[in-house]
Design an enzyme around this catalytic site. Structure first.
Site, PDB file in Angstrom:
ATOM      1  N   TYR A 170      47.997  25.781  39.537  1.00 30.78           N
ATOM      2  CA  TYR A 170      46.902  25.022  38.925  1.00 30.78           C
ATOM      3  C   TYR A 170      46.793  25.365  37.447  1.00 30.78           C
ATOM      4  O   TYR A 170      46.569  24.494  36.609  1.00 30.78           O
ATOM      5  CB  TYR A 170      45.582  25.324  39.649  1.00 30.78           C
ATOM      6  CG  TYR A 170      45.559  24.736  41.052  1.00 30.78           C
ATOM      7  CD1 TYR A 170      45.276  23.393  41.242  1.00 30.78           C
ATOM      8  CD2 TYR A 170      45.822  25.525  42.167  1.00 30.78           C
ATOM      9  CE1 TYR A 170      45.264  22.833  42.518  1.00 30.78           C
ATOM     10  CE2 TYR A 170      45.820  24.987  43.437  1.00 30.78           C
ATOM     11  CZ  TYR A 170      45.545  23.645  43.619  1.00 30.78           C
ATOM     12  OH  TYR A 170      45.549  23.102  44.872  1.00 30.78           O
ATOM     13  N   ASN A 209      42.880  12.875  43.158  1.00 36.99           N
ATOM     14  CA  ASN A 209      44.052  12.048  42.838  1.00 36.99           C
ATOM     15  C   ASN A 209      44.028  10.756  43.658  1.00 36.99           C
ATOM     16  O   ASN A 209      44.118  10.802  44.878  1.00 36.99           O
ATOM     17  CB  ASN A 209      45.320  12.855  43.148  1.00 36.99           C
ATOM     18  CG  ASN A 209      46.602  12.051  42.957  1.00 36.99           C
ATOM     19  OD1 ASN A 209      46.572  10.954  42.402  1.00 36.99           O
ATOM     20  ND2 ASN A 209      47.720  12.622  43.423  1.00 36.99           N
ATOM     21  N   GLU A 226      60.362  18.067  51.005  1.00 32.81           N
ATOM     22  CA  GLU A 226      61.093  18.313  49.760  1.00 32.81           C
ATOM     23  C   GLU A 226      61.900  19.603  49.815  1.00 32.81           C
ATOM     24  O   GLU A 226      62.448  20.063  48.815  1.00 32.81           O
ATOM     25  CB  GLU A 226      60.101  18.349  48.585  1.00 32.81           C
ATOM     26  CG  GLU A 226      59.345  17.030  48.452  1.00 32.81           C
ATOM     27  CD  GLU A 226      58.422  16.977  47.241  1.00 32.81           C
ATOM     28  OE1 GLU A 226      58.530  17.862  46.367  1.00 32.81           O
ATOM     29  OE2 GLU A 226      57.612  16.042  47.176  1.00 32.81           O
ATOM     30  N   CYS A 229      50.587  15.684  43.770  1.00 33.85           N
ATOM     31  CA  CYS A 229      49.632  16.784  43.622  1.00 33.85           C
ATOM     32  C   CYS A 229      49.871  17.864  44.675  1.00 33.85           C
ATOM     33  O   CYS A 229      49.373  18.983  44.534  1.00 33.85           O
ATOM     34  CB  CYS A 229      48.203  16.265  43.666  1.00 33.85           C
ATOM     35  SG  CYS A 229      47.801  15.330  45.141  1.00 33.85           S
ATOM     36  N   HIS A 230      50.673  17.531  45.701  1.00 33.69           N
ATOM     37  CA  HIS A 230      50.998  18.553  46.704  1.00 33.69           C
ATOM     38  C   HIS A 230      51.922  19.638  46.112  1.00 33.69           C
ATOM     39  O   HIS A 230      52.099  20.679  46.708  1.00 33.69           O
ATOM     40  CB  HIS A 230      51.667  17.907  47.926  1.00 33.69           C
ATOM     41  CG  HIS A 230      52.903  17.121  47.604  1.00 33.69           C
ATOM     42  ND1 HIS A 230      52.846  15.800  47.184  1.00 33.69           N
ATOM     43  CD2 HIS A 230      54.218  17.455  47.594  1.00 33.69           C
ATOM     44  CE1 HIS A 230      54.083  15.351  46.957  1.00 33.69           C
ATOM     45  NE2 HIS A 230      54.930  16.349  47.193  1.00 33.69           N
TER      46      HIS A 230
END
Lengths: 150, 217
Positions: free
Chosen positions: B141, B164, B199, B172-173
């Site tokens: 963050y 978001n 991912e 945003c993950h």
């Protein structure tokens, strides 16, 4: 006050409005009038006052579309298509007379007898009082009785 | 007198009672063809559950997970974009295709055009910084806040990410806590973990120092 998403109006009123148009113009034309009503409503929607009576607004559009339809056909009381039996013949004559009523009486009769609504609900859909709704139905019935009595 | 009333009731009962669903569907198509659908919405099926999507003439404007749609996304869209909001899942075909590719692991970047009308203020900078995080990697963050121009605003950055409007597509993950914690996620940590796993990040969690990208990229 904010305008709700148009989809909410559609969810809330599509079924009953379809039934209303079925009474107003009959099964053959109801779908077309339904499309025209909602498209006209969608077109005008962003300019509608958020606090307006959305239901009365919708039914006014629907009533106008139904009347336009009858005008385009010139005479709503045209001889009905060949009926299979006496019952259907009787219904066709009845609907012919109903659809020839002045538009407010026609709408009131359809709300009352096709949608089966109490007068207070008829008034909410017509943007008038319960008493005025009752009066429209009364006038419509009187006129129908005159038309249908040989 | 009552005879005519009964006759009307009886005739009304003999009217057909078609299901207006088909008419409603045709209406949505006609409205779209007439350019009257300002916001088209529909559900998208994904491995992290149904996602409500919304597209406008400018592009994808919102994605929201099932169960997190409060306050109602449709009402928010009606207020902030246009009240002409209609169900029109067909308009989301391209979005559905890219999401499918993403969850299959075939797609590493989205090419969808985004409508950023639901993004406000500092959030725009935070989301821009978030979009720059490469696939399969994470940032903290604090790093995102710094990249957005306010290094000490990591809490504000967290709030901006939590709100978001375009999760998954604006990743945003990929933002986690300094020290290895996953942090928060508007769709719940289970979904965040799942997305990171898609991912190739899953096995490495808790995350090591975020600057080290996994070997898979």
């Amino acid at each position: 006050m904010r305008l709700p998403p148009f989809q909410e109006l559609l969810d809330a009123h599509a079924r009953e409005l379809h039934r209303f148009l079925l009474g107003m113009v009959g099964p053959e034309a109801a779908d077309d009038c339904f499309q025209e009503t909602w498209l006209a409503a969608l077109r005008a929607y962003p300019r509608l006052a958020p606090g307006a009576n959305h239901r009365a607004w919708l039914y006014t559009i629907a009533r106008r579309k139904a009347i336009d339809h009858h005008r385009a056909r010139r005479s709503p009381a045209l001889p009905p298509p060949p009926a299979r039996d006496e019952l259907a013949l009787g219904d066709a004559r009845l609907w012919g007379a109903v659809r020839a009523l002045p538009s407010r009486q026609l709408a009131a009769i359809v709300h009352r007898f096709v949608s089966d609504l109490p007068y207070r609900e008829v008034g909410l859909r017509m943007g008038c009082s319960e008493a005025a709704a009752r009066q429209s139905v009364h006038l419509g019935l009187r006129r129908l009785r005159r038309e249908l009595t040989p | 007198m009552n005879d005519l009333r009964q006759q009307l009731h009886a005739a009304a009962r003999r009217l057909p009672s078609p299901d207006p669903a088909a008419a409603v569907e045709r209406l949505a198509a006609a409205a779209a063809a007439a350019g009257l659908v300002d916001v088209a919405v529909g559900w998208l099926q994904t491995p992290v559950g149904p996602v409500l999507g919304a597209v406008t003439g400018r592009g994808l404007v919102a994605l929201r997970y099932l169960g997190t749609a409060e306050p109602s996304l449709l009402a928010e869209l009606a207020h902030r974009v246009s009240p002409r909001v209609l169900w029109r899942p067909q308009a989301l075909a391209e979005v559905a295709g890219e999401l499918e590719g993403y969850f299959d692991g075939r797609r590493r970047a989205f090419t969808l055009t985004l409508d950023r009308r639901l993004v406000r203020g500092f959030q725009a900078a935070v989301l821009a910084a978030t979009e720059a995080i490469p696939y399969g990697t994470v940032r903290t963050y604090q790093e995102v806040a710094a990249a957005a121009g306010r290094p000490r605003a990591s809490r504000a950055a967290g709030n901006a990410l939590g709100a978001n409007p375009l999760p998954i597509v604006i990743p945003c993950h990929r933002v986690v806590r300094t020290g290895g914690g996953l942090g928060g996620y508007a769709g719940g940590l289970e979904r965040k973990t799942r997305l990171l796993a898609v991912e190739g990040w899953g096995p490495r969690w808790p995350a090591p120092a975020p600057a080290q990208a996994p070997a898979s990229t």
